[in-house]
Design a protein around this motif. Structure first.
Motif, PDB file in Angstrom:
ATOM      1  N   ALA A  91       0.719  -1.143   0.199  1.00  0.00           N
ATOM      2  CA  ALA A  91       0.113  -0.022  -0.024  1.00  0.00           C
ATOM      3  C   ALA A  91       0.788   1.200  -0.047  1.00  0.00           C
ATOM      4  O   ALA A  91       0.390   2.272  -0.692  1.00  0.00           O
ATOM      5  CB  ALA A  91      -0.877   0.141   1.311  1.00  0.00           C
ATOM      6  N   GLN A  92       2.107   1.097   0.767  1.00  0.00           N
ATOM      7  CA  GLN A  92       2.883   2.551   0.796  1.00  0.00           C
ATOM      8  C   GLN A  92       3.508   2.550  -0.620  1.00  0.00           C
ATOM      9  O   GLN A  92       3.601   3.734  -1.159  1.00  0.00           O
ATOM     10  CB  GLN A  92       4.163   2.192   1.458  1.00  0.00           C
ATOM     11  N   LEU A  93       3.840   1.469  -1.344  1.00  0.00           N
ATOM     12  CA  LEU A  93       4.465   1.665  -2.641  1.00  0.00           C
ATOM     13  C   LEU A  93       3.175   2.351  -3.907  1.00  0.00           C
ATOM     14  O   LEU A  93       3.467   2.974  -4.647  1.00  0.00           O
ATOM     15  CB  LEU A  93       4.872   0.343  -3.450  1.00  0.00           C
ATOM     16  N   ILE A  94       1.963   1.647  -3.416  1.00  0.00           N
ATOM     17  CA  ILE A  94       0.825   2.087  -4.380  1.00  0.00           C
ATOM     18  C   ILE A  94       0.531   3.606  -4.242  1.00  0.00           C
ATOM     19  O   ILE A  94       0.213   4.302  -5.136  1.00  0.00           O
ATOM     20  CB  ILE A  94      -0.356   1.120  -4.104  1.00  0.00           C
ATOM     21  N   GLU A  95       0.682   4.214  -3.016  1.00  0.00           N
ATOM     22  CA  GLU A  95       0.485   5.546  -2.626  1.00  0.00           C
ATOM     23  C   GLU A  95       1.384   6.123  -3.480  1.00  0.00           C
ATOM     24  O   GLU A  95       1.073   7.431  -3.878  1.00  0.00           O
ATOM     25  CB  GLU A  95       0.672   5.654  -1.206  1.00  0.00           C
ATOM     26  N   ASN A  96       2.918   5.841  -3.409  1.00  0.00           N
ATOM     27  CA  ASN A  96       3.882   6.532  -4.326  1.00  0.00           C
ATOM     28  C   ASN A  96       3.553   6.602  -5.791  1.00  0.00           C
ATOM     29  O   ASN A  96       3.733   7.662  -6.299  1.00  0.00           O
ATOM     30  CB  ASN A  96       5.248   5.918  -3.875  1.00  0.00           C
ATOM     31  N   PHE A  97       2.946   5.399  -6.230  1.00  0.00           N
ATOM     32  CA  PHE A  97       2.743   5.277  -7.519  1.00  0.00           C
ATOM     33  C   PHE A  97       1.689   6.206  -7.965  1.00  0.00           C
ATOM     34  O   PHE A  97       1.598   6.821  -9.092  1.00  0.00           O
ATOM     35  CB  PHE A  97       2.535   4.031  -8.018  1.00  0.00           C
ATOM     36  N   ARG A 103       5.011   6.692 -11.428  1.00  0.00           N
ATOM     37  CA  ARG A 103       5.998   5.865 -11.861  1.00  0.00           C
ATOM     38  C   ARG A 103       6.247   4.429 -10.990  1.00  0.00           C
ATOM     39  O   ARG A 103       6.112   4.506  -9.820  1.00  0.00           O
ATOM     40  CB  ARG A 103       7.554   6.665 -11.731  1.00  0.00           C
ATOM     41  N   SER A 104       7.047   3.450 -11.628  1.00  0.00           N
ATOM     42  CA  SER A 104       7.418   2.190 -10.891  1.00  0.00           C
ATOM     43  C   SER A 104       8.046   2.527  -9.608  1.00  0.00           C
ATOM     44  O   SER A 104       8.905   3.726  -9.472  1.00  0.00           O
ATOM     45  CB  SER A 104       8.239   1.629 -11.710  1.00  0.00           C
ATOM     46  N   LYS A 164      21.596   2.346  -6.450  1.00  0.00           N
ATOM     47  CA  LYS A 164      22.242   3.744  -6.313  1.00  0.00           C
ATOM     48  C   LYS A 164      20.975   4.623  -6.501  1.00  0.00           C
ATOM     49  O   LYS A 164      20.531   4.476  -7.518  1.00  0.00           O
ATOM     50  CB  LYS A 164      23.224   3.863  -7.364  1.00  0.00           C
ATOM     51  N   GLY A 165      20.901   5.683  -5.493  1.00  0.00           N
ATOM     52  CA  GLY A 165      19.732   6.581  -5.632  1.00  0.00           C
ATOM     53  C   GLY A 165      20.161   7.842  -5.225  1.00  0.00           C
ATOM     54  O   GLY A 165      20.916   8.108  -4.614  1.00  0.00           O
ATOM     55  N   LYS A 166      19.306   8.802  -5.900  1.00  0.00           N
ATOM     56  CA  LYS A 166      19.181  10.307  -5.231  1.00  0.00           C
ATOM     57  C   LYS A 166      18.250  10.500  -4.310  1.00  0.00           C
ATOM     58  O   LYS A 166      17.138  10.112  -4.569  1.00  0.00           O
ATOM     59  CB  LYS A 166      18.959  11.110  -6.386  1.00  0.00           C
ATOM     60  N   GLU A 167      18.741  10.878  -3.018  1.00  0.00           N
ATOM     61  CA  GLU A 167      17.964  10.950  -1.976  1.00  0.00           C
ATOM     62  C   GLU A 167      16.801  12.231  -2.119  1.00  0.00           C
ATOM     63  O   GLU A 167      17.480  13.350  -2.318  1.00  0.00           O
ATOM     64  CB  GLU A 167      18.617  11.024  -0.630  1.00  0.00           C
ATOM     65  N   LEU A 168      15.747  11.931  -2.114  1.00  0.00           N
ATOM     66  CA  LEU A 168      14.742  13.127  -2.129  1.00  0.00           C
ATOM     67  C   LEU A 168      14.050  13.426  -0.797  1.00  0.00           C
ATOM     68  O   LEU A 168      13.475  14.499  -0.626  1.00  0.00           O
ATOM     69  CB  LEU A 168      13.634  12.609  -3.144  1.00  0.00           C
ATOM     70  N   SER A 169      13.911  12.281   0.092  1.00  0.00           N
ATOM     71  CA  SER A 169      13.511  12.723   1.178  1.00  0.00           C
ATOM     72  C   SER A 169      14.141  11.478   2.111  1.00  0.00           C
ATOM     73  O   SER A 169      14.768  10.663   1.898  1.00  0.00           O
ATOM     74  CB  SER A 169      11.944  12.674   1.389  1.00  0.00           C
ATOM     75  N   ASP A 170      13.732  11.300   3.524  1.00  0.00           N
ATOM     76  CA  ASP A 170      14.240  10.305   4.435  1.00  0.00           C
ATOM     77  C   ASP A 170      13.769   9.004   3.954  1.00  0.00           C
ATOM     78  O   ASP A 170      14.635   8.089   4.309  1.00  0.00           O
ATOM     79  CB  ASP A 170      13.783  10.590   5.849  1.00  0.00           C
ATOM     80  N   SER A 171      12.811   8.902   3.112  1.00  0.00           N
ATOM     81  CA  SER A 171      12.388   7.455   2.795  1.00  0.00           C
ATOM     82  C   SER A 171      12.231   7.186   1.259  1.00  0.00           C
ATOM     83  O   SER A 171      11.839   6.207   0.753  1.00  0.00           O
ATOM     84  CB  SER A 171      11.059   7.062   3.557  1.00  0.00           C
ATOM     85  N   LEU A 172      12.597   8.388   0.176  1.00  0.00           N
ATOM     86  CA  LEU A 172      12.216   8.109  -1.184  1.00  0.00           C
ATOM     87  C   LEU A 172      13.399   8.375  -1.869  1.00  0.00           C
ATOM     88  O   LEU A 172      14.181   9.585  -1.497  1.00  0.00           O
ATOM     89  CB  LEU A 172      11.069   9.117  -1.364  1.00  0.00           C
ATOM     90  N   TYR A 173      13.818   7.546  -2.647  1.00  0.00           N
ATOM     91  CA  TYR A 173      15.037   8.039  -3.564  1.00  0.00           C
ATOM     92  C   TYR A 173      14.670   8.104  -5.001  1.00  0.00           C
ATOM     93  O   TYR A 173      13.555   6.996  -5.516  1.00  0.00           O
ATOM     94  CB  TYR A 173      16.254   6.660  -3.433  1.00  0.00           C
ATOM     95  N   MET A 174      15.467   8.844  -6.051  1.00  0.00           N
ATOM     96  CA  MET A 174      15.287   8.481  -7.445  1.00  0.00           C
ATOM     97  C   MET A 174      16.499   7.556  -7.561  1.00  0.00           C
ATOM     98  O   MET A 174      17.428   7.852  -7.594  1.00  0.00           O
ATOM     99  CB  MET A 174      15.285   9.828  -8.043  1.00  0.00           C
ATOM    100  N   GLN A 194      12.182   5.937 -18.076  1.00  0.00           N
ATOM    101  CA  GLN A 194      11.244   6.341 -17.072  1.00  0.00           C
ATOM    102  C   GLN A 194      12.038   6.535 -15.610  1.00  0.00           C
ATOM    103  O   GLN A 194      13.012   5.973 -15.258  1.00  0.00           O
ATOM    104  CB  GLN A 194      10.324   5.573 -16.782  1.00  0.00           C
ATOM    105  N   ILE A 195      11.524   7.699 -15.231  1.00  0.00           N
ATOM    106  CA  ILE A 195      12.110   7.847 -13.462  1.00  0.00           C
ATOM    107  C   ILE A 195      11.364   6.575 -12.792  1.00  0.00           C
ATOM    108  O   ILE A 195      10.327   5.913 -12.848  1.00  0.00           O
ATOM    109  CB  ILE A 195      11.403   8.912 -13.069  1.00  0.00           C
ATOM    110  N   ILE A 196      12.599   6.052 -11.923  1.00  0.00           N
ATOM    111  CA  ILE A 196      11.827   4.903 -10.973  1.00  0.00           C
ATOM    112  C   ILE A 196      12.160   5.430  -9.630  1.00  0.00           C
ATOM    113  O   ILE A 196      13.335   5.948  -9.284  1.00  0.00           O
ATOM    114  CB  ILE A 196      12.367   3.522 -11.299  1.00  0.00           C
ATOM    115  N   TYR A 197      11.308   5.167  -8.567  1.00  0.00           N
ATOM    116  CA  TYR A 197      11.433   5.587  -7.259  1.00  0.00           C
ATOM    117  C   TYR A 197      11.839   4.256  -6.509  1.00  0.00           C
ATOM    118  O   TYR A 197      11.321   3.133  -6.887  1.00  0.00           O
ATOM    119  CB  TYR A 197      10.240   6.234  -6.690  1.00  0.00           C
ATOM    120  N   ALA A 198      12.764   4.544  -5.340  1.00  0.00           N
ATOM    121  CA  ALA A 198      12.795   3.349  -4.190  1.00  0.00           C
ATOM    122  C   ALA A 198      12.375   4.141  -3.086  1.00  0.00           C
ATOM    123  O   ALA A 198      12.621   5.009  -2.680  1.00  0.00           O
ATOM    124  CB  ALA A 198      14.319   3.246  -4.274  1.00  0.00           C
TER     125      ALA A 198
END
Length: 310
Positions: free
Chosen positions: A142-148, A153-154, A173-183, A240-244
């Motif tokens: 549900a957390q991933l679906i909320e971000n989608f 984006r995936s 390897k990711g670019k940190e966007l917040s405490d819990s989200l990366y590009m 496409q941008i993908i988030y982690a």
């Protein structure tokens, strides 16, 4: 777009649990009295999923039987007036619509995902690995679906992985966007620890746009001469941008023997009917470990009593 379909790959051979998995799917290993895959299906349902595809293989029929009706058992329980167990059995078979697609031979997670392409069509979908249990008030999926739904984006679920385990995961390897989200910038399948791009590993929960199917095909075979989902993700990330997302919750890797034991202990301690007895038993084990000579004496004493009484 919202996510209403989910894929659960469950075709692996479960070699880490041989010989038990010679005749029993690893996804059906019980956490006390409930199979691992039951918790995975419940997470999907709690995340708003309405349509589940389970990828199975030879020797996995027990999964289909588990989620199917069981007329003989239901008749027996009804005859015995055991309404509590009867409801429990019927609830399992009415959880959600489940479809089964067979992967003819183990050929990697990417290949398992491809098996569901015709069923998924052009819709976004979730992937939940069948041997990970994640516990949280708000399900990981549900957390991933909320971000989608926010970014379209995936999104991959990731967590920190111990150094010695880095070679068992797809490491990002990711670019940190917040405490819990990366590009996502890159993801490497099972790197050696010294070459890992970070200590954040993909842990078996994903939400994908349907373009992932073409990307998996384009990537071809990878590590172990198998079709790796990680390689498909890398190809998708070119266009496409993908988030982690560092999910909130506690994860149990039941595909690992120690992880499986930990899951049983944790679930037992959460069970009000088992908690006190399990705690008492654990105290006895710890006391015996701290005083091995006393523990040995108790064993000898017990054996002597047995000889006298028999």
């Amino acid at each position: 777009m919202t996510v209403k379909k989910a894929l659960i790959p469950a075709a692996g051979l479960g070699t880490r649990f041989l010989p038990a998995t010679k005749s029993m799917p690893k996804e059906m290993l019980p956490i006390i009295d409930t199979p691992v895959i039951h918790y995975v299906v419940e997470e999907a349902i709690a995340s708003g999923i309405e349509d589940i595809i389970i990828i199975t293989g030879r020797g996995k029929r027990a999964i289909e039987d588990y989620f199917d009706d069981s007329p003989e058992l239901e008749m027996y329980l009804a005859k015995k007036h055991n309404s509590e167990l009867l409801k429990l059995v019927r609830d399992v078979s009415s959880l959600v619509d489940i479809h089964y697609i067979r992967q003819k031979e183990p050929n990697g997670l990417g290949d398992a995902v491809l098996r569901a392409e015709n069923h998924i069509g052009d819709e976004p979908f979730a992937v939940l690995l069948g041997d990970d249990i994640i516990v949280n008030d708000k399900p990981c999926t549900a957390q991933l679906i909320e971000n989608f739904e926010k970014y379209g984006r995936s999104t991959l679920a990731v967590e920190e992985v111990p150094y010695e385990k880095l070679s068992s995961y797809g490491i990002i390897k990711g670019k940190e966007l917040s405490d819990s989200l990366y590009m996502l910038e890159d993801i490497v399948e099972k790197p050696s620890p010294e070459n890992a791009p970070s200590n954040l590993g993909a842990i078996g929960r994903y939400v994908f746009t349907p373009e992932i199917f073409d990307c998996i095909k384009e990537a071809g075979t990878g590590v172990g001469n198998e079709i790796q989902l990680t390689d498909g993700i890398r190809v998708l990330n070119r266009s496409q941008i993908i988030y982690a997302c560092r999910f909130k919750g506690k994860r149990f890797d039941t595909g690992d023997r120690l992880g499986y034991v930990k899951s049983i202990l944790d679930f037992a301690l959460e069970n009000e009917n088992l908690r006190e007895d399990v705690l008492e038993y654990l105290r006895e084990i710890l006391e015996a470990a701290e005083s091995p000579e006393q523990g040995k004496a108790d064993i000898i004493k017990d054996q002597s009593v047995d000889r006298i009484t028999t």
